[in-house]
Design an enzyme around this catalytic site. Structure first.
Site, PDB file in Angstrom:
ATOM      1  N   LYS A   1       0.845  -1.214   0.000  1.00 14.46           N
ATOM      2  CA  LYS A   1       0.000   0.000   0.000  1.00 14.46           C
ATOM      3  C   LYS A   1       0.869   1.250   0.000  1.00 14.46           C
ATOM      4  O   LYS A   1       0.675   2.159  -0.798  1.00 14.46           O
ATOM      5  CB  LYS A   1      -0.892   0.010   1.229  1.00 14.46           C
ATOM      6  N   ASN A   2       1.874   1.306   0.885  1.00 16.49           N
ATOM      7  CA  ASN A   2       2.625   2.554   1.056  1.00 16.49           C
ATOM      8  C   ASN A   2       3.640   2.799  -0.044  1.00 16.49           C
ATOM      9  O   ASN A   2       4.207   3.888  -0.126  1.00 16.49           O
ATOM     10  CB  ASN A   2       3.259   2.603   2.449  1.00 16.49           C
TER      11      ASN A   2
ATOM     12  N   CYS B   1      -5.004   8.410   9.045  1.00 13.54           N
ATOM     13  CA  CYS B   1      -5.248   7.913  10.396  1.00 13.54           C
ATOM     14  C   CYS B   1      -4.891   8.983  11.443  1.00 13.54           C
ATOM     15  O   CYS B   1      -3.900   9.683  11.314  1.00 13.54           O
ATOM     16  CB  CYS B   1      -4.418   6.657  10.642  1.00 13.54           C
TER      17      CYS B   1
ATOM     18  N   ARG C   1       0.325  15.035  13.040  1.00 16.25           N
ATOM     19  CA  ARG C   1       1.057  14.525  11.870  1.00 16.25           C
ATOM     20  C   ARG C   1       1.339  15.696  10.930  1.00 16.25           C
ATOM     21  O   ARG C   1       0.702  15.862   9.918  1.00 16.25           O
ATOM     22  CB  ARG C   1       0.279  13.413  11.190  1.00 16.25           C
TER      23      ARG C   1
ATOM     24  N   ASP D   1       3.674   0.557  12.276  1.00 15.73           N
ATOM     25  CA  ASP D   1       2.386   0.064  11.770  1.00 15.73           C
ATOM     26  C   ASP D   1       2.079  -1.343  12.259  1.00 15.73           C
ATOM     27  O   ASP D   1       0.949  -1.814  12.135  1.00 15.73           O
ATOM     28  CB  ASP D   1       2.356   0.107  10.237  1.00 15.73           C
TER      29      ASP D   1
ATOM     30  N   ARG E   1      -9.097   0.556   3.863  1.00 13.25           N
ATOM     31  CA  ARG E   1      -8.144   1.462   3.206  1.00 13.25           C
ATOM     32  C   ARG E   1      -6.827   0.756   2.924  1.00 13.25           C
ATOM     33  O   ARG E   1      -6.083   1.137   2.019  1.00 13.25           O
ATOM     34  CB  ARG E   1      -7.872   2.673   4.104  1.00 13.25           C
TER      35      ARG E   1
END
Ligand code: EPZ
Length: 450
Positions: A39-40, A134, A139, A324, A416
């Site tokens: 995903k990232n 999130c 952030r 994570d 997600r």
């Protein structure tokens, strides 16, 4: 594909319908699971395709709402998107133009910040919303702004938007020291610098596998990026990027989640399509709990222990233990014998999910960035919330281990970042259903079972 995100909440005869996971535990996971693309990596590579003067054929794109939203944004900017199959997509951004993008989608995801680097690189200008994503503490994006400014852009944040304009119409190379090891800022600067005039050096760069994947993608399209995966990345800007093909690496965190799920349920699971080297810190920590982890060339076998040993965990940037993976590990340590300590080394407020675990019988003390878990507890089913993406995965693992039924709300967070999470887990022996609930007083009454 489109609308994955919107599909979890909808209207039915004037009543809001919320989809939730209903999990019957306790179950033990057995079998094989195929890990999807990272995903990232995908959420940076898709925006970067905006800068390519040709057709990018990208394989192993995970089918998740974050990638779905970014592809929709690129389409709104005029890029042509063609699905070759469920995980292979062609992106042709040659006709993309600089115009207002769907800001409602941008503000839903953290990765929308990559559009700043990509739009600056492609158009010399960018307008995006402040990123969403999130919510576990502050952030900021100050390091992103520091990088873009150093590359010659005027950056202004106002009314919830980020405006950036290359002063000379095109960015120029710069030497940038990141005050904080930031995955997003490292990747955003790599994207923007790929088409800048001259050389850029990023110092104190993040080193995650998905950063290397982004650099490999851009290099396969004609960029000149060296040192990705180390703390110093050098980018020699080029005038254009040509089309080509690229396959995204397997998802380190999705794999880690299934590894922890196998260990927590005491099962035996073979994870296929992984890069064991990316999982070393997770494998090492699981072995400390007594879990057996066997590494093969592109797979790992995880065998749960009859009793789990307590361990201490400190999350750090790669190659440290990934932040994570902290929530899934928190669930596992509730089951381990003894007292475990988790220290969150990246974010200032990533233990909200511990309140949800307490509803299931967990005994945890949280003080700022430290959680002390009294393990050896038998978890019991409860109505819990997915506080964010990885916390949601932690609640699903808890539900599979708990005695009784667990209902997980706000499952859109989970959708997600995990492709077909329910399908993959049920294929391993879990008992999870996606169920419609009316969002009103008798919200426990099930309307339909998917
Ligand atoms: C990326 O977020 C990931 N998201 C996160 O994964 C992951 O937790 C994080 O990297 C760390 O690995 C995406 O890639 C889309 P950071 P990012 O910049 O880029 C501070 C998931 O579950 N910071 O490395 O936002 C920041 O507050 C998600 O997949 C600044 O101070 O993370 C944090 O404390 C959750 N200023 C630390 O640095 C900045 O400009 C690391 O953040 C940027 C970050």
């Amino acid at each position: 594909m489109v609308g994955l995100y919107a599909g979890r909440i909808r209207q039915y005869r004037k009543v809001l319908i919320l989809e939730k996971y209903v999990i019957n535990g306790a179950t033990t996971l057995h079998g094989e699971v195929e890990i999807s693309g990272a995903k990232n990596a995908a959420v940076a590579i898709i925006p970067a395709a905006l800068m390519v003067d040709g057709v990018c054929c990208i394989e192993n794109i995970p089918q998740i709402s974050d990638t779905d939203m970014l592809l929709t944004i690129l389409k709104e900017l005029g890029a042509k998107i063609r699905y070759i199959n469920k995980s292979t997509i062609e992106i042709d951004a040659r006709n993309a133009t600089y115009k207002d993008a769907p800001y409602d989608l941008m503000r839903k995801i953290r990765a929308s910040y990559y559009l700043i680097g990509a739009m600056l690189g492609r158009f010399g200008s960018a307008k995006t919303t402040m990123p969403g994503g999130c919510n576990f503490g502050v952030r900021p994006i100050d390091q992103h702004i520091k990088g873009m400014t150093a590359l010659g852009a005027d950056v202004d944040v106002k009314n919830g938007f980020v405006y950036a304009d290359a002063r000379d119409g095109r960015l120029h190379g710069a030497r940038i020291y990141l005050d904080k090891v930031s995955v997003g800022a490292t990747m955003n600067i790599i994207i923007a610098a790929a088409l800048a005039q001259g050389r850029t050096i990023i110092e104190n760069a993040a080193r995650e596998p998905h950063i290397v994947d982004l650099a490999n993608f851009l290099n396969s399209m004609g960029a000149d990026i060296r040192g990705a995966g180390t703390d110093t990345v050098k980018i020699n800007g080029v005038d254009k990027l040509h089309g080509g093909s690229y396959a995204i690496i397997p998802d380190q965190i999705e794999a880690g989640t299934y590894m922890v799920a196998a260990a927590a349920t005491g099962g035996e699971v073979l994870l296929k399509n992984v890069i064991p080297r990316h999982l070393e810190c997770i494998s090492a920590k699981l072995r400390e709990t007594g879990t057996i982890v066997q590494e093969n060339e592109d797979s790992v076998l995880v065998k749960g222990a009859s009793t789990l040993r307590r361990v201490n965990v400190k999350t750090l940037p790669y190659p440290g233990f990934p932040t994570d993976m902290q929530p899934p590990m928190g669930t596992l340590l509730c089951l381990a014998n003894g007292t475990s300590v988790i220290t969150e080394g990246v974010y200032d407020n990533r233990f909200k999910y511990m309140n949800e675990l307490r509803k299931m019988g967990a005994e945890v003390q949280v003080d700022g960035r430290v959680a002390v878990i009294e393990g050896g507890r038998r978890l019991t089913g409860a109505l819990v919330q997915a506080c964010d993406l990885r916390a949601g995965a932690a609640m699903v693992i808890a539900g599979m281990c708990a005695v009784g039924t667990t209902i997980v709300e706000d499952i859109h967070y989970i959708e997600r970042g995990y492709e077909d999470f329910v399908g993959k887990l049920n294929a391993l022996g879990a008992d999870i259903k996606i169920v419609d609930f009316p969002d009103n007083d008798d919200s426990e009454k099930i309307i339909s079972v998917v």
